[in-house]
Design a protein around this motif. Structure first.
Motif, PDB file in Angstrom:
ATOM      1  N   GLN A 143      25.194  41.492   6.529  1.00  0.00           N
ATOM      2  CA  GLN A 143      24.479  40.250   6.277  1.00  0.00           C
ATOM      3  C   GLN A 143      23.119  40.487   5.925  1.00  0.00           C
ATOM      4  O   GLN A 143      22.546  41.160   6.804  1.00  0.00           O
ATOM      5  CB  GLN A 143      24.941  39.390   7.106  1.00  0.00           C
ATOM      6  N   ASN A 144      22.491  40.045   4.757  1.00  0.00           N
ATOM      7  CA  ASN A 144      20.998  40.419   4.729  1.00  0.00           C
ATOM      8  C   ASN A 144      20.473  39.260   5.548  1.00  0.00           C
ATOM      9  O   ASN A 144      20.663  38.042   5.302  1.00  0.00           O
ATOM     10  CB  ASN A 144      20.589  39.926   3.172  1.00  0.00           C
ATOM     11  N   ILE A 145      19.620  39.568   6.523  1.00  0.00           N
ATOM     12  CA  ILE A 145      18.696  38.676   7.304  1.00  0.00           C
ATOM     13  C   ILE A 145      17.543  39.027   7.267  1.00  0.00           C
ATOM     14  O   ILE A 145      17.004  40.301   7.412  1.00  0.00           O
ATOM     15  CB  ILE A 145      19.385  38.951   8.693  1.00  0.00           C
ATOM     16  N   ALA A 146      16.431  38.493   6.888  1.00  0.00           N
ATOM     17  CA  ALA A 146      14.961  38.533   7.152  1.00  0.00           C
ATOM     18  C   ALA A 146      14.679  38.789   8.520  1.00  0.00           C
ATOM     19  O   ALA A 146      15.174  38.132   9.592  1.00  0.00           O
ATOM     20  CB  ALA A 146      14.166  37.394   6.841  1.00  0.00           C
ATOM     21  N   LEU A 147      13.897  39.947   8.801  1.00  0.00           N
ATOM     22  CA  LEU A 147      13.333  40.238  10.391  1.00  0.00           C
ATOM     23  C   LEU A 147      13.284  39.453  11.080  1.00  0.00           C
ATOM     24  O   LEU A 147      13.495  38.954  12.063  1.00  0.00           O
ATOM     25  CB  LEU A 147      12.613  41.278  10.143  1.00  0.00           C
ATOM     26  N   PRO A 148      12.243  38.118  10.817  1.00  0.00           N
ATOM     27  CA  PRO A 148      11.954  37.031  11.526  1.00  0.00           C
ATOM     28  C   PRO A 148      13.101  36.153  11.903  1.00  0.00           C
ATOM     29  O   PRO A 148      13.064  35.471  12.980  1.00  0.00           O
ATOM     30  CB  PRO A 148      10.993  36.175  10.887  1.00  0.00           C
TER      31      PRO A 148
END
Length: 133
Positions: free
Chosen positions: A9-14
């Motif tokens: 799953q693509n997840i932005a680091l924040p």
């Protein structure tokens, strides 16, 4: 018949949240702000958020030149696993200006894939992911 592995799953680091993403396969991107080649541990960050990344599976059998240089942008994919990071994080050399980062507590991303992507605009990538959430 063999079962296919779960997609990452693509997840932005924040947006990484241990309570939601623990033991899940994720893909995220950020800048390398700390690196310990002897333990193949890195800290990657974006904005004021940071994550401890274990690169041992990515770099197994590689030369030291395969290590990502400090301040380089990388995209990593792997499983977010529970791990006590306080002791390990204390001994990592940190890039000047990266002090005060909030490292996601109690987890490490056990990376199975790492690619350097200095041309990636991290802000645009993060916004694109957040729009899809």
């Amino acid at each position: 018949m063999s079962r296919l592995p779960d997609p990452a799953q693509n997840i932005a680091l924040p947006s990484i949240d241990a309570s939601k993403h623990l033991r899940k396969k994720i893909r995220t991107a950020g800048r390398v702000v700390a690196w310990d080649p002897s333990r193949t541990l890195a800290v990657m960050a974006y904005d004021k958020h940071a994550l401890l990344v274990d690169l041992s599976l990515c770099l197994a059998g590689s030369l030291a030149s395969a290590c990502p240089p400090l301040k380089s942008s990388v995209m990593v994919m792997g499983d977010l696993e529970p791990r006590s990071v306080e002791k390990e994080q204390k001994y990592l050399p940190v890039v000047v200006g990266a002090e005060g980062l909030q490292v996601e507590a109690g987890v490490v991303l056990s990376a199975i894939l790492m690619s350097r992507c200095d041309e990636l605009d991290l802000a645009e990538w993060g916004m694109a992911i957040q729009e899809r959430e």
